[in-house]
Design an enzyme around this catalytic site. Structure first.
Site, PDB file in Angstrom:
ATOM      1  N   GLY A 241      47.301  34.473  93.061  1.00 22.62           N
ATOM      2  CA  GLY A 241      46.300  35.532  92.939  1.00 22.62           C
ATOM      3  C   GLY A 241      45.992  36.340  94.172  1.00 22.62           C
ATOM      4  O   GLY A 241      45.262  37.330  94.079  1.00 22.62           O
ATOM      5  N   GLU A 275      50.617  28.966  94.135  1.00 26.12           N
ATOM      6  CA  GLU A 275      51.629  29.600  93.288  1.00 26.12           C
ATOM      7  C   GLU A 275      51.400  31.098  93.308  1.00 26.12           C
ATOM      8  O   GLU A 275      50.707  31.636  92.458  1.00 26.12           O
ATOM      9  CB  GLU A 275      51.569  29.020  91.863  1.00 26.12           C
ATOM     10  CG  GLU A 275      50.178  28.614  91.446  1.00 26.12           C
ATOM     11  CD  GLU A 275      50.080  27.922  90.103  1.00 26.12           C
ATOM     12  OE1 GLU A 275      50.934  27.085  89.789  1.00 26.12           O
ATOM     13  OE2 GLU A 275      49.119  28.222  89.373  1.00 26.12           O
ATOM     14  N   GLY A 277      52.619  35.013  93.206  1.00 29.66           N
ATOM     15  CA  GLY A 277      53.635  35.899  92.665  1.00 29.66           C
ATOM     16  C   GLY A 277      53.558  37.263  93.333  1.00 29.66           C
ATOM     17  O   GLY A 277      54.430  37.665  94.102  1.00 29.66           O
ATOM     18  N   TYR A 318      46.857  49.018  83.410  1.00 25.27           N
ATOM     19  CA  TYR A 318      45.707  48.652  84.249  1.00 25.27           C
ATOM     20  C   TYR A 318      45.121  49.848  84.975  1.00 25.27           C
ATOM     21  O   TYR A 318      44.274  49.673  85.841  1.00 25.27           O
ATOM     22  CB  TYR A 318      46.130  47.667  85.344  1.00 25.27           C
ATOM     23  CG  TYR A 318      46.790  46.403  84.898  1.00 25.27           C
ATOM     24  CD1 TYR A 318      46.200  45.573  83.940  1.00 25.27           C
ATOM     25  CD2 TYR A 318      47.993  45.997  85.474  1.00 25.27           C
ATOM     26  CE1 TYR A 318      46.812  44.391  83.564  1.00 25.27           C
ATOM     27  CE2 TYR A 318      48.595  44.821  85.108  1.00 25.27           C
ATOM     28  CZ  TYR A 318      48.004  44.019  84.144  1.00 25.27           C
ATOM     29  OH  TYR A 318      48.605  42.850  83.788  1.00 25.27           O
ATOM     30  N   CYS A 343      57.216  58.800  74.524  1.00 26.56           N
ATOM     31  CA  CYS A 343      56.369  59.579  73.622  1.00 26.56           C
ATOM     32  C   CYS A 343      54.999  58.937  73.449  1.00 26.56           C
ATOM     33  O   CYS A 343      54.671  58.395  72.384  1.00 26.56           O
ATOM     34  CB  CYS A 343      57.053  59.737  72.270  1.00 26.56           C
ATOM     35  SG  CYS A 343      58.641  60.532  72.444  1.00 26.56           S
ATOM     36  N   GLU A 344      54.222  58.929  74.526  1.00 24.82           N
ATOM     37  CA  GLU A 344      52.854  58.405  74.543  1.00 24.82           C
ATOM     38  C   GLU A 344      52.124  59.207  75.604  1.00 24.82           C
ATOM     39  O   GLU A 344      52.652  59.392  76.706  1.00 24.82           O
ATOM     40  CB  GLU A 344      52.825  56.931  75.012  1.00 24.82           C
ATOM     41  CG  GLU A 344      53.496  55.934  74.115  1.00 24.82           C
ATOM     42  CD  GLU A 344      52.631  55.508  72.938  1.00 24.82           C
ATOM     43  OE1 GLU A 344      51.406  55.774  72.940  1.00 24.82           O
ATOM     44  OE2 GLU A 344      53.200  54.915  72.011  1.00 24.82           O
TER      45      GLU A 344
HETATM   46  C1  LIG Z   1      50.198  34.650  87.004  1.00 21.73           C
HETATM   47  C2  LIG Z   1      49.936  33.329  87.575  1.00 21.73           C
HETATM   48  C3  LIG Z   1      50.131  33.108  88.946  1.00 21.73           C
HETATM   49  C4  LIG Z   1      50.545  34.189  89.906  1.00 21.73           C
HETATM   50  O1  LIG Z   1      49.579  35.180  90.072  1.00 21.73           O
HETATM   51  P1  LIG Z   1      49.754  36.255  91.224  1.00 21.73           P
HETATM   52  O2  LIG Z   1      48.539  37.082  91.108  1.00 21.73           O
HETATM   53  O3  LIG Z   1      50.993  37.030  90.927  1.00 21.73           O
HETATM   54  O4  LIG Z   1      49.828  35.528  92.512  1.00 21.73           O
HETATM   55  C5  LIG Z   1      49.929  31.841  89.416  1.00 21.73           C
HETATM   56  N1  LIG Z   1      49.559  30.830  88.598  1.00 21.73           N
HETATM   57  C6  LIG Z   1      49.364  31.000  87.281  1.00 21.73           C
HETATM   58  C7  LIG Z   1      48.964  29.847  86.448  1.00 21.73           C
HETATM   59  C8  LIG Z   1      49.545  32.251  86.729  1.00 21.73           C
HETATM   60  O5  LIG Z   1      49.335  32.421  85.419  1.00 21.73           O
END
Ligand SMILES: *Cc1c(COP(=O)(O)O)cnc(C)c1O
Length: 418
Positions: A241, A275, A277, A318, A343-344
């Site tokens: 996150g 975790e 992303g 978003y 087409c939106e």
């Molecule tokens: C989507 C997600 C992440 C990654 O979120 P980011 O904002 O991309 O860092 C990590 N853990 C879980 C369980 C998720 O669903």
């Protein structure tokens, strides 16, 4: 974003001029920087090391699951956070060590649970009692033990977009933190499930450290309570996150975040998992798009590009802001909408903004498109999905071919009764 920079008028990714990639690979095309992926991963890893915390940085595959991106991250030593059987398959094929794979998600099917058991992954992040029951039964059936972390919902407002918040009381994710201890006490019933961790994830694109600290403190209290009751909790997964800068957001660095969390994390005496992303992949990628047309409609000026919402959904979904840069900066700016061919009327990449005053044929770079870009791309309007390219130093390669029309109808069957 040093990996994307200008030399004279030309936008580069590392040592590769992006105009060259656009010419040879065509547009729309996603470009990822190996150096940027590595830098973001190491910043996170170093932040935990610097704080003296035993840890594993996992990469959230859903942000960008391209095999080359995954292979790069596995080679840096990252673990993988997967949320489906498909992501588990990708992670295994890309070479992640199964001992570094965590499996999250509220709706894991029996097949997905079985696949995770088969790979002997590090742990399942379990989100409900029913899931625990299924996992226990499947593990028993296959003569295995499932390592699990309970995903708790700390009921903290992440302060990000409502679609990106996952840790509030009314969210579908996790088990209320107050109920977790009672559930842990009952876990003896599940003989083939070993409770080894606690997991939380409160949302995405978090721009403040405070909700993260609040939730980690709440969850850390649970970890300590469980340990004092004799549970062998060895892992605390704090989720992902961490936000990135798309426009002018003040973003905490990994070090800011980890330093703020350190007291609570250290007190648990557990191995810390995260975790991430978006933080790892977001600013490691751009989307290149060519201008097809310029047009006016009343007062409004439009730049019609060959990439649309099916290629990059975030602006439509978003209302997300992505910086738009010319690949050759020999033009001025103009107030316009940058729209796609779909087409939106919701199909736009930038709305009513000061944009490069691009002519037909010019190439524009949509910045910060490395996470939740291609991953959310679709074939809507029967548009083949774009190619993906990975740059490393002065080398680059197509790491996913542009789809062909034949890909669009793959698997479709016209039945004999027609
Ligand atoms: C989507 C997600 C992440 C990654 O979120 P980011 O904002 O991309 O860092 C990590 N853990 C879980 C369980 C998720 O669903």
């Amino acid at each position: 974003m040093d990996e994307f920079h200008r030399e004279g008028d030309d936008l580069f990714c590392e040592s590769v001029p992006l105009a060259e990639v656009a010419r040879s690979a065509g547009t729309p095309v996603y470009i990822y920087s190996h150096a940027a992926l590595e830098r973001a991963y190491r910043e996170l890893d170093d932040a935990f090391s610097g704080a003296g915390l035993d840890h594993l940085v996992c990469y959230a595959v859903k942000a960008n699951g391209n095999m080359a991106v995954l292979r790069a991250l596995a080679s840096f030593g990252a673990g993988a956070d997967v949320v489906s059987g498909g992501e588990l398959y990708r992670a295994m094929r890309a070479g992640f060590d199964p001992k570094k794979v965590v499996f999250a998600g509220v709706g894991k099917t029996e097949n997905e649970l079985t696949a995770g058991l088969g790979e002997r992954i590090l742990m399942f992040n379990v989100e409900s009692v029913s899931e625990l029951e299924h996992l226990n039964r499947l593990a028993a059936m296959h003569g295995k033990h499932a390592r699990v972390a309970l995903r708790v919902n700390p009921d903290v407002d992440a302060g990000s977009h409502p679609h990106l918040s996952t840790g509030l009381g009314h969210s579908k994710f996790g088990i209320p933190v107050e109920e977790a201890a009672a559930l842990a006490e009952r876990m003896g019933e599940y003989r083939c499930v070993d409770l080894i961790g606690i997991h939380q994830h409160i949302g995405s694109q978090l721009l403040k450290v405070s909700p993260y600290v609040e939730s980690v403190e709440k969850t850390a209290t649970l970890v300590e309570e469980l340990k004092s009751r004799g549970f062998d909790i060895r892992y605390f997964n704090i989720g992902g996150g961490l936000g990135i800068r798309y426009l002018d957001e003040e973003t905490p660095t990994p070090k800011d975040l980890v330093d703020a969390l350190r007291p609570a994390l250290a007190a648990t005496g557990t191995k810390i998992l995260c975790e991430m992303g978006r933080y790892i992949a977001g600013n490691a990628g751009v989307l290149l798009t060519s201008v097809l047309y310029r047009k006016r409609s009343g007062e409004k000026s439009f730049i019609v590009a060959d990439a649309g919402m099916n290629d990059l959904l975030r602006p439509s979904l978003y209302d997300a802001h992505h910086d738009i840069q010319p690949v050759k900066d020999d033009i001025g700016t103009a107030r316009a909408d940058l729209v796609g061919p779909v087409c939106e009327s919701g199909d736009y990449l930038a709305k009513d903004r000061e944009l490069p005053d691009a002519r037909e044929g010019d190439v524009l770079a949509v910045m910060g498109a490395g996470a939740y870009g291609f991953a959310m791309a679709s074939n809507y309007n029967s548009r083949p999905r774009p190619a993906e390219v990975l740059v490393r130093g002065d080398r680059w390669a197509v790491v996913r071919e542009r789809e062909h029309y034949s890909d669009l109808i793959k698997g479709e069957i016209v039945p004999a009764f027609l």
